[in-house]
Design an enzyme around this catalytic site. Sequence first.
Site, short mmCIF file in Angstrom:
data_model
loop_
_atom_site.label_atom_id
_atom_site.label_comp_id
_atom_site.label_asym_id
_atom_site.label_seq_id
_atom_site.Cartn_x
_atom_site.Cartn_y
_atom_site.Cartn_z
CG HIS A 73 8.19 -20.27 -51.11
ND1 HIS A 73 7.49 -20.32 -49.74
CD2 HIS A 73 7.27 -19.54 -51.76
CE1 HIS A 73 6.59 -19.39 -49.44
NE2 HIS A 73 6.59 -18.69 -50.82
CG ASP A 190 2.85 -17.57 -49.02
OD1 ASP A 190 3.66 -18.13 -49.84
OD2 ASP A 190 3.06 -16.52 -48.45
CD GLU A 224 8.93 -16.27 -50.70
OE1 GLU A 224 8.61 -15.28 -51.52
OE2 GLU A 224 8.38 -16.60 -49.74
CD GLU A 225 6.62 -17.08 -46.44
OE1 GLU A 225 6.93 -15.77 -46.60
OE2 GLU A 225 5.55 -17.39 -47.03
CG ASP A 245 4.80 -17.18 -53.69
OD1 ASP A 245 3.66 -17.68 -53.09
OD2 ASP A 245 5.76 -16.97 -53.06
CG HIS A 325 2.20 -14.29 -44.75
ND1 HIS A 325 3.23 -13.25 -44.70
CD2 HIS A 325 2.43 -15.22 -45.64
CE1 HIS A 325 4.32 -14.00 -45.35
NE2 HIS A 325 3.80 -14.96 -46.26
#
Length: 348
Positions: A73, A190, A224-225, A245, A325
Amino acid sequence: MTFPVIDHDYLLNFLAGLLNTPSPTGFAHQAVDFTENALRAFPALRLSRTRKGALVATRSGQRSDVPRALTAHVDTLGGMVKEIKSSGRLLLTKIGSFAWNTVEGEGCTVFAAKGEPVRGSFLLTKASTHVYGKEVGELVRNDENMEVRLDAQTVNKEDSEALGIRVGDYVAFDPRVEITNNFVRSRHLDDKASVACLLAAVKALSDAGMQPAQTTTLLISNYEEVGHGAAAGIPAEATELVAVDMAAVGDGQTSDEYHTTLCVKDSGGPYHHSLSQRLRQIADQYGIPYMVDIYPYYGSDGEAYWRAGGDIAVALIGPGVDASHNYERTHLEALVATTQWVVAYLIS
Ligand SMILES: [Zn+2]
């Protein structure tokens, strides 16, 4: 057969370009465009977009009896303007799941609905130690106590609105990309790191004049998130899906920044055992070092696809990313190993 060579410079250059392209979920079109432009260099790929805006790239294989799919993603965490305060500063709502303290003090861009993008920074409402003393350390980092300070002369709501800013505008936090000693330090590795691995795998096969064993589709997903990226876009004829991922690095984890990882279970439960076993066997066959891990607070587009009713085997691999994150970091070794694994899968 000699194994296709991975172009490290290509991988890192594409990755840096993608990291520097803002793409909070819902506003990821620039990153999708950037990826599509890079894939145009490979005429053997058929490129299209889903109606939701994801990018689909298909390469015909030597056979197509059991077509495959991979996904990664380009959308990232970010913010959205929730309220324009009477001070002219902006309250945000989060896009994706993360803690506000991970972006405290970060530069940001507000994509004004009715004007040019406006630069600013994301701060505690009581930011100055000289004014607020120990409150600066103690204030809870929640939606009410954090705000965007615009780099424009705004002292009230009307001033900010005059810049074209409205409730609902997307806000992207600066990635702060830095590559040193083959470490890549940036926000949003990410999952841009994995997108770069997929592109480097495509290039490796192309450079080697090779075709995948099976017709293969790459889905570059854009939601995706928030949990539904690959819910759509995987072709109906695909018989298995490998989600690529980031691997979660931290205490008690086997994953690290120097390896690629097979995730066998995350918050959404176990991945498909026999596909996972086959990926391990492929990595072993080609001498690709990898870790096997479980991610405690994690979901992937593989599960989004399953939850949407997808009825094929799904597995998850990806490069180890430290401080995910947050202000993330990985190493070229993890990126190359992930790319090699994708290449090995494609030709197996
Ligand atoms: Zn991700």
